[in-house]
Write an enzyme that holds these catalytic residues in place. Sequence first.
Site, PDB file in Angstrom:
ATOM      1  N   THR A  53       0.808  -1.218   0.000  1.00 57.49           N
ATOM      2  CA  THR A  53       0.000   0.000   0.000  1.00 57.49           C
ATOM      3  C   THR A  53       0.843   1.270   0.000  1.00 57.49           C
ATOM      4  O   THR A  53       0.322   2.354  -0.270  1.00 57.49           O
ATOM      5  CB  THR A  53      -0.934   0.044   1.222  1.00 57.49           C
ATOM      6  OG1 THR A  53      -0.160  -0.088   2.424  1.00 57.49           O
ATOM      7  CG2 THR A  53      -1.951  -1.081   1.159  1.00 57.49           C
ATOM      8  N   THR A  74      -1.602  -7.097  -1.015  1.00 59.11           N
ATOM      9  CA  THR A  74      -2.528  -6.561  -0.019  1.00 59.11           C
ATOM     10  C   THR A  74      -3.951  -6.803  -0.478  1.00 59.11           C
ATOM     11  O   THR A  74      -4.203  -7.060  -1.659  1.00 59.11           O
ATOM     12  CB  THR A  74      -2.334  -5.041   0.167  1.00 59.11           C
ATOM     13  OG1 THR A  74      -2.650  -4.368  -1.071  1.00 59.11           O
ATOM     14  CG2 THR A  74      -0.914  -4.714   0.572  1.00 59.11           C
ATOM     15  N   ASP A 150     -24.180  -3.401   4.606  1.00 57.20           N
ATOM     16  CA  ASP A 150     -23.381  -3.471   3.378  1.00 57.20           C
ATOM     17  C   ASP A 150     -24.300  -3.180   2.195  1.00 57.20           C
ATOM     18  O   ASP A 150     -24.787  -4.092   1.531  1.00 57.20           O
ATOM     19  CB  ASP A 150     -22.721  -4.842   3.226  1.00 57.20           C
ATOM     20  CG  ASP A 150     -21.625  -4.837   2.163  1.00 57.20           C
ATOM     21  OD1 ASP A 150     -21.829  -4.197   1.115  1.00 57.20           O
ATOM     22  OD2 ASP A 150     -20.568  -5.467   2.376  1.00 57.20           O
ATOM     23  N   ARG A 213      -9.472   1.396   6.416  1.00 54.82           N
ATOM     24  CA  ARG A 213      -8.628   2.469   5.899  1.00 54.82           C
ATOM     25  C   ARG A 213      -8.857   3.708   6.748  1.00 54.82           C
ATOM     26  O   ARG A 213     -10.001   4.021   7.107  1.00 54.82           O
ATOM     27  CB  ARG A 213      -8.951   2.758   4.425  1.00 54.82           C
ATOM     28  CG  ARG A 213      -8.467   1.690   3.470  1.00 54.82           C
ATOM     29  CD  ARG A 213      -6.942   1.686   3.378  1.00 54.82           C
ATOM     30  NE  ARG A 213      -6.416   0.706   2.442  1.00 54.82           N
ATOM     31  CZ  ARG A 213      -6.033  -0.523   2.760  1.00 54.82           C
ATOM     32  NH1 ARG A 213      -6.129  -0.934   4.017  1.00 54.82           N
ATOM     33  NH2 ARG A 213      -5.542  -1.331   1.844  1.00 54.82           N
ATOM     34  N   ASP A 236      -6.498   1.215  14.236  1.00 54.71           N
ATOM     35  CA  ASP A 236      -5.312   0.601  13.629  1.00 54.71           C
ATOM     36  C   ASP A 236      -4.890   1.353  12.373  1.00 54.71           C
ATOM     37  O   ASP A 236      -3.726   1.303  11.992  1.00 54.71           O
ATOM     38  CB  ASP A 236      -5.581  -0.870  13.282  1.00 54.71           C
ATOM     39  CG  ASP A 236      -4.357  -1.538  12.680  1.00 54.71           C
ATOM     40  OD1 ASP A 236      -3.315  -1.589  13.370  1.00 54.71           O
ATOM     41  OD2 ASP A 236      -4.426  -2.005  11.525  1.00 54.71           O
ATOM     42  N   GLU A 241      -1.278   8.650   7.408  1.00 53.99           N
ATOM     43  CA  GLU A 241      -0.146   7.789   7.758  1.00 53.99           C
ATOM     44  C   GLU A 241       1.056   8.103   6.867  1.00 53.99           C
ATOM     45  O   GLU A 241       0.891   8.372   5.681  1.00 53.99           O
ATOM     46  CB  GLU A 241      -0.530   6.312   7.564  1.00 53.99           C
ATOM     47  CG  GLU A 241      -1.592   5.798   8.501  1.00 53.99           C
ATOM     48  CD  GLU A 241      -1.935   4.327   8.214  1.00 53.99           C
ATOM     49  OE1 GLU A 241      -1.189   3.641   7.463  1.00 53.99           O
ATOM     50  OE2 GLU A 241      -2.957   3.858   8.741  1.00 53.99           O
ATOM     51  N   HIS A 258      -1.221   0.208  12.049  1.00 55.19           N
ATOM     52  CA  HIS A 258      -1.675  -0.427  10.799  1.00 55.19           C
ATOM     53  C   HIS A 258      -1.107  -1.840  10.670  1.00 55.19           C
ATOM     54  O   HIS A 258      -0.545  -2.221   9.648  1.00 55.19           O
ATOM     55  CB  HIS A 258      -1.260   0.425   9.591  1.00 55.19           C
ATOM     56  CG  HIS A 258      -2.064   0.145   8.353  1.00 55.19           C
ATOM     57  ND1 HIS A 258      -2.288   1.094   7.389  1.00 55.19           N
ATOM     58  CD2 HIS A 258      -2.679  -0.988   7.916  1.00 55.19           C
ATOM     59  CE1 HIS A 258      -3.012   0.572   6.417  1.00 55.19           C
ATOM     60  NE2 HIS A 258      -3.255  -0.695   6.716  1.00 55.19           N
ATOM     61  N   GLY A 261      -3.778  -6.808  10.253  1.00 55.44           N
ATOM     62  CA  GLY A 261      -3.713  -8.023   9.448  1.00 55.44           C
ATOM     63  C   GLY A 261      -2.338  -8.637   9.370  1.00 55.44           C
ATOM     64  O   GLY A 261      -2.097  -9.525   8.536  1.00 55.44           O
ATOM     65  N   TYR A 262      -1.412  -8.212  10.225  1.00 57.56           N
ATOM     66  CA  TYR A 262      -0.019  -8.664  10.125  1.00 57.56           C
ATOM     67  C   TYR A 262       0.207  -9.996  10.841  1.00 57.56           C
ATOM     68  O   TYR A 262       1.007 -10.111  11.773  1.00 57.56           O
ATOM     69  CB  TYR A 262       0.917  -7.597  10.684  1.00 57.56           C
ATOM     70  CG  TYR A 262       1.324  -6.559   9.666  1.00 57.56           C
ATOM     71  CD1 TYR A 262       0.456  -6.181   8.650  1.00 57.56           C
ATOM     72  CD2 TYR A 262       2.558  -5.936   9.717  1.00 57.56           C
ATOM     73  CE1 TYR A 262       0.817  -5.227   7.718  1.00 57.56           C
ATOM     74  CE2 TYR A 262       2.928  -4.979   8.791  1.00 57.56           C
ATOM     75  CZ  TYR A 262       2.055  -4.630   7.791  1.00 57.56           C
ATOM     76  OH  TYR A 262       2.407  -3.679   6.864  1.00 57.56           O
TER      77      TYR A 262
END
Length: 347
Positions: A53, A74, A150, A213, A236, A241, A258, A261-262
């Site tokens: 990203t 990503t 959604d 995001r 997060d 950023e 951020h 998802g790591y």
Amino acid sequence: MKIVIDNKIPFIRERMEACSSSGGEEKTEVVYADPAVFSRELVKDADALVVRTRTTCDSRLLEESGVKLVVTATIGTDHIDLPWCAANGIEVRNAAGCNAPGVAQYVWSSLLRLGFDISGHRLGLVGYGHVGSIVAEWGRRMGAEVLVCDPPREIEGMTDNDYRPLRDILENCDAVTLHTPLTRDGHFPTFHMIGETELGMMRQGAVLVNSSRGPVVDNEAWAEWLANGKGKAVVDVWEGEPEINRRLLSLSSVATPHIAGYSFEGKQRATRMALEALEECLGLKIPKEGLCGDYLSPHDLDADSASEITASYDPFSDDRKLRDNPSDFEKLRSDYAYRHEPFIFKN
């Protein structure tokens, strides 16, 4: 053939060194570069890019280059000008769903540690894609009531949920977690989807989680909402950023750089999916043995799994590191020690 690869992508270097063309004759040149030095000069004679990203792929980078394929390791693609790439014959591939279980781990560990009651509280979920659907599945199987918003899926006739309007989610849930892409146009733009008005709809004391995001939430309005004692925040992803809103940082209950998802498995999935895209589009053969496969829903996830999720990851350890050194946001992200997902070895 020349491929330029972000040098922060893990598990890829040794595999690319062993790659070959399907015919075995064409030589493949692989260049690894820090995302900070990606430039028109660097990519002008490249056939493909593999990025994250932190590399913006648009006309400023790609015009007059030989690039025909952009692969991002990503889920998100908001760093890529998709219409421009399509108009200029550049194919784009992403790693859809690669880190979804890691984000679910982050969300649920944070909520449970902040006192979310599986049997008594209601979770609102905005965005029911790869990530949101797993967050919802884990919650429901642990016994939580989960409401979903959604609009695109609802309009498309996807009937796997009783979809609710955003106002309904905000007004009636004890915690709300966001899992949308970042979009600025179309029927349902998500830029500043949550602002002063939407925050004002939330229950007193509710928790808002953003691991999608940063600009999906107006960070200034969010900080003001927290300062007025209206609720709690798990942050997060941030606007601007790696320069982040220090007031929002100080007022958040959980603040991380951020890294939701790591996970070790998520990073392996992302690399595998990137390699598969290179193989399919460029006719390469790349060894992928040992890389994590697709996520499989755990067989025995139930009400007793809450303790397993919290034991698998403590977000406050990452929170402390960011609070101690907020100017090191990018370094904390780049040097992150990938954690293991819960349930990964249970299938």
